[in-house]
Scaffold this motif. Structure first.
Motif, PDB file in Angstrom:
ATOM      1  N   GLU A  45      16.246 -18.957 -19.690  1.00 29.12           N
ATOM      2  CA  GLU A  45      14.977 -18.987 -18.953  1.00 29.12           C
ATOM      3  C   GLU A  45      14.760 -17.708 -18.149  1.00 29.12           C
ATOM      4  OE1 GLU A  45      15.416 -22.461 -16.536  1.00 29.12           O
ATOM      5  OE2 GLU A  45      15.114 -23.833 -18.223  1.00 29.12           O
ATOM      6  N   GLY A  46      15.771 -16.845 -18.100  1.00 27.74           N
ATOM      7  CA  GLY A  46      15.647 -15.590 -17.368  1.00 27.74           C
ATOM      8  C   GLY A  46      16.130 -15.662 -15.936  1.00 27.74           C
ATOM      9  N   ASN A  47      16.781 -16.748 -15.561  1.00 25.25           N
ATOM     10  CA  ASN A  47      17.268 -16.905 -14.201  1.00 25.25           C
ATOM     11  C   ASN A  47      18.769 -16.596 -14.173  1.00 25.25           C
ATOM     12  OD1 ASN A  47      17.758 -17.565 -11.569  1.00 25.25           O
ATOM     13  ND2 ASN A  47      16.718 -19.550 -11.643  1.00 25.25           N
ATOM     14  N   ALA A  48      19.076 -15.301 -14.179  1.00 27.93           N
ATOM     15  CA  ALA A  48      20.466 -14.860 -14.284  1.00 27.93           C
ATOM     16  C   ALA A  48      21.304 -15.276 -13.079  1.00 27.93           C
ATOM     17  CB  ALA A  48      20.528 -13.351 -14.475  1.00 27.93           C
ATOM     18  N   GLN A  49      20.742 -15.216 -11.878  1.00 27.83           N
ATOM     19  CA  GLN A  49      21.537 -15.562 -10.697  1.00 27.83           C
ATOM     20  C   GLN A  49      21.908 -17.039 -10.684  1.00 27.83           C
ATOM     21  OE1 GLN A  49      23.023 -13.412  -8.474  1.00 27.83           O
ATOM     22  NE2 GLN A  49      24.112 -15.318  -8.044  1.00 27.83           N
ATOM     23  N   ALA A  50      20.982 -17.905 -11.047  1.00 30.05           N
ATOM     24  CA  ALA A  50      21.296 -19.337 -11.125  1.00 30.05           C
ATOM     25  C   ALA A  50      22.344 -19.588 -12.210  1.00 30.05           C
ATOM     26  CB  ALA A  50      20.035 -20.148 -11.398  1.00 30.05           C
ATOM     27  N   ALA A  51      22.253 -18.836 -13.313  1.00 31.46           N
ATOM     28  CA  ALA A  51      23.232 -18.968 -14.387  1.00 31.46           C
ATOM     29  C   ALA A  51      24.613 -18.562 -13.888  1.00 31.46           C
ATOM     30  CB  ALA A  51      22.820 -18.116 -15.583  1.00 31.46           C
ATOM     31  N   ILE A  52      24.691 -17.469 -13.154  1.00 30.29           N
ATOM     32  CA  ILE A  52      25.972 -17.023 -12.605  1.00 30.29           C
ATOM     33  C   ILE A  52      26.558 -18.096 -11.695  1.00 30.29           C
ATOM     34  CG2 ILE A  52      27.036 -15.377 -10.999  1.00 30.29           C
ATOM     35  CD1 ILE A  52      25.245 -13.220 -12.296  1.00 30.29           C
ATOM     36  N   ASP A  53      25.703 -18.693 -10.861  1.00 28.59           N
ATOM     37  CA  ASP A  53      26.173 -19.763  -9.975  1.00 28.59           C
ATOM     38  C   ASP A  53      26.755 -20.927 -10.780  1.00 28.59           C
ATOM     39  OD1 ASP A  53      25.328 -18.218  -7.834  1.00 28.59           O
ATOM     40  OD2 ASP A  53      23.458 -19.342  -7.547  1.00 28.59           O
ATOM     41  N   SER A  54      26.073 -21.298 -11.863  1.00 27.30           N
ATOM     42  CA  SER A  54      26.563 -22.397 -12.709  1.00 27.30           C
ATOM     43  C   SER A  54      27.873 -22.032 -13.392  1.00 27.30           C
ATOM     44  CB  SER A  54      25.513 -22.765 -13.757  1.00 27.30           C
ATOM     45  OG  SER A  54      24.360 -23.292 -13.151  1.00 27.30           O
ATOM     46  N   PHE A  55      27.969 -20.801 -13.907  1.00 29.73           N
ATOM     47  CA  PHE A  55      29.193 -20.368 -14.575  1.00 29.73           C
ATOM     48  C   PHE A  55      30.365 -20.315 -13.585  1.00 29.73           C
ATOM     49  CE2 PHE A  55      26.206 -17.900 -17.562  1.00 29.73           C
ATOM     50  CZ  PHE A  55      26.086 -18.987 -18.407  1.00 29.73           C
ATOM     51  N   GLU A  56      30.104 -19.836 -12.370  1.00 28.65           N
ATOM     52  CA  GLU A  56      31.164 -19.780 -11.365  1.00 28.65           C
ATOM     53  C   GLU A  56      31.600 -21.181 -10.955  1.00 28.65           C
ATOM     54  OE1 GLU A  56      29.584 -17.153  -8.368  1.00 28.65           O
ATOM     55  OE2 GLU A  56      30.327 -15.382  -9.432  1.00 28.65           O
ATOM     56  N   ALA A  57      30.651 -22.120 -10.906  1.00 27.18           N
ATOM     57  CA  ALA A  57      31.009 -23.513 -10.616  1.00 27.18           C
ATOM     58  C   ALA A  57      31.886 -24.066 -11.729  1.00 27.18           C
ATOM     59  CB  ALA A  57      29.744 -24.359 -10.448  1.00 27.18           C
ATOM     60  N   ALA A  58      31.572 -23.710 -12.975  1.00 21.63           N
ATOM     61  CA  ALA A  58      32.391 -24.153 -14.105  1.00 21.63           C
ATOM     62  C   ALA A  58      33.812 -23.611 -13.974  1.00 21.63           C
ATOM     63  CB  ALA A  58      31.756 -23.703 -15.425  1.00 21.63           C
ATOM     64  N   LEU A  59      33.948 -22.366 -13.541  1.00 24.90           N
ATOM     65  CA  LEU A  59      35.283 -21.788 -13.352  1.00 24.90           C
ATOM     66  C   LEU A  59      36.030 -22.465 -12.215  1.00 24.90           C
ATOM     67  CD1 LEU A  59      35.123 -17.922 -13.850  1.00 24.90           C
ATOM     68  CD2 LEU A  59      36.444 -19.586 -15.124  1.00 24.90           C
ATOM     69  N   ALA A  60      35.302 -22.862 -11.175  1.00 24.24           N
ATOM     70  CA  ALA A  60      35.947 -23.560 -10.059  1.00 24.24           C
ATOM     71  C   ALA A  60      36.501 -24.906 -10.522  1.00 24.24           C
ATOM     72  CB  ALA A  60      34.960 -23.752  -8.914  1.00 24.24           C
ATOM     73  N   ILE A  61      35.769 -25.558 -11.427  1.00 23.08           N
ATOM     74  CA  ILE A  61      36.200 -26.855 -11.953  1.00 23.08           C
ATOM     75  C   ILE A  61      37.358 -26.684 -12.928  1.00 23.08           C
ATOM     76  CG2 ILE A  61      35.493 -28.821 -13.379  1.00 23.08           C
ATOM     77  CD1 ILE A  61      32.628 -28.377 -12.217  1.00 23.08           C
ATOM     78  N   ASP A  62      37.245 -25.681 -13.792  1.00 28.20           N
ATOM     79  CA  ASP A  62      38.244 -25.477 -14.849  1.00 28.20           C
ATOM     80  C   ASP A  62      38.580 -23.986 -14.952  1.00 28.20           C
ATOM     81  OD1 ASP A  62      39.855 -25.493 -17.071  1.00 28.20           O
ATOM     82  OD2 ASP A  62      38.395 -26.452 -18.397  1.00 28.20           O
ATOM     83  N   PRO A  63      39.487 -23.495 -14.098  1.00 25.62           N
ATOM     84  CA  PRO A  63      39.811 -22.061 -14.087  1.00 25.62           C
ATOM     85  C   PRO A  63      40.424 -21.548 -15.382  1.00 25.62           C
ATOM     86  CG  PRO A  63      40.829 -23.204 -12.230  1.00 25.62           C
ATOM     87  CD  PRO A  63      40.216 -24.241 -13.093  1.00 25.62           C
ATOM     88  N   GLY A  64      40.914 -22.422 -16.218  1.00 29.60           N
ATOM     89  CA  GLY A  64      41.536 -21.998 -17.461  1.00 29.60           C
ATOM     90  C   GLY A  64      40.571 -21.850 -18.615  1.00 29.60           C
ATOM     91  N   HIS A  65      39.284 -22.069 -18.376  1.00 27.48           N
ATOM     92  CA  HIS A  65      38.283 -22.014 -19.451  1.00 27.48           C
ATOM     93  C   HIS A  65      37.830 -20.565 -19.644  1.00 27.48           C
ATOM     94  CE1 HIS A  65      35.369 -23.460 -22.241  1.00 27.48           C
ATOM     95  NE2 HIS A  65      34.337 -23.154 -21.482  1.00 27.48           N
ATOM     96  N   THR A  66      38.505 -19.851 -20.525  1.00 25.54           N
ATOM     97  CA  THR A  66      38.275 -18.427 -20.749  1.00 25.54           C
ATOM     98  C   THR A  66      36.876 -18.083 -21.249  1.00 25.54           C
ATOM     99  OG1 THR A  66      40.628 -18.092 -21.143  1.00 25.54           O
ATOM    100  CG2 THR A  66      39.141 -16.409 -21.991  1.00 25.54           C
ATOM    101  N   PRO A  67      36.265 -18.838 -22.175  1.00 22.32           N
ATOM    102  CA  PRO A  67      34.951 -18.440 -22.697  1.00 22.32           C
ATOM    103  C   PRO A  67      33.850 -18.295 -21.638  1.00 22.32           C
ATOM    104  CG  PRO A  67      35.936 -20.062 -24.138  1.00 22.32           C
ATOM    105  CD  PRO A  67      36.810 -19.982 -22.918  1.00 22.32           C
TER     106      PRO A  67
END
Length: 163
Positions: A45-67
């Protein structure tokens, strides 16, 4: 007794080699996977900052998820933050050295940053790993070609666009 050191070294080598292939193959935590999908939708949708927030939340939940590092790199590139993207690609490569998408993405970010010679090293690495016809190699080669083409003067570009 003579074979104990060799056996220990061999078992260590097998353990390290076996763990390298697991990085991209493991199933992520379902909550992290949902955050990654949400981030991808936000990025589309073009909302890169919101996407970064979601991706960082995913890493917080599962730090071993490399992709997810590849997704973070794409979002950083969308914000014209190539240096940050390169850092994310390198983190993915540290976890999974054979990740073709990370090698290609890093090369593309290097071209965008103006480091074409370094990107050519990534291209050579891709060619040695998967050949000249694999999609990642073809895509990076095209990006390097486009990135090294001389720029037309604006009046020449306007004439070309008018035709």
């Amino acid at each position: 007794m003579r074979f104990a050191p060799a056996a220990a070294a061999l078992s260590l080598a097998l353990a390290v080699t076996a763990s390298v292939g697991i990085a991209g193959d493991r199933v992520p935590d379902p909550r992290a996977a949902a955050m990654v999908e949400q981030g991808r939708a936000q990025l589309a949708e073009g909302n890169a900052q919101a996407a970064i927030d979601s991706f960082e939340a995913a890493l917080a939940i599962d730090p071993g998820h490399t992709p997810v590092f590849l997704d973070l790199a794409q979002a950083a590139r969308a914000q014209q933050l190539q240096g940050k993207a390169i850092r994310y690609y390198r983190e993915a490569l540290a976890r999974d050295p054979g990740n073709l998408a990370a090698i290609s993405g890093e090369g593309e970010a290097l071209v965008e940053k103006g480091a074409v010679e370094k990107a050519k090293k990534n291209l050579a690495q891709l060619e040695s790993m998967c050949g000249a016809s694999c999609p990642e190699t073809v895509e990076l080669a095209a990006t390097i070609r486009l990135g090294t083409q001389p720029r037309m003067a604006s009046s020449e570009a306007d004439k070309a666009a008018a035709n």
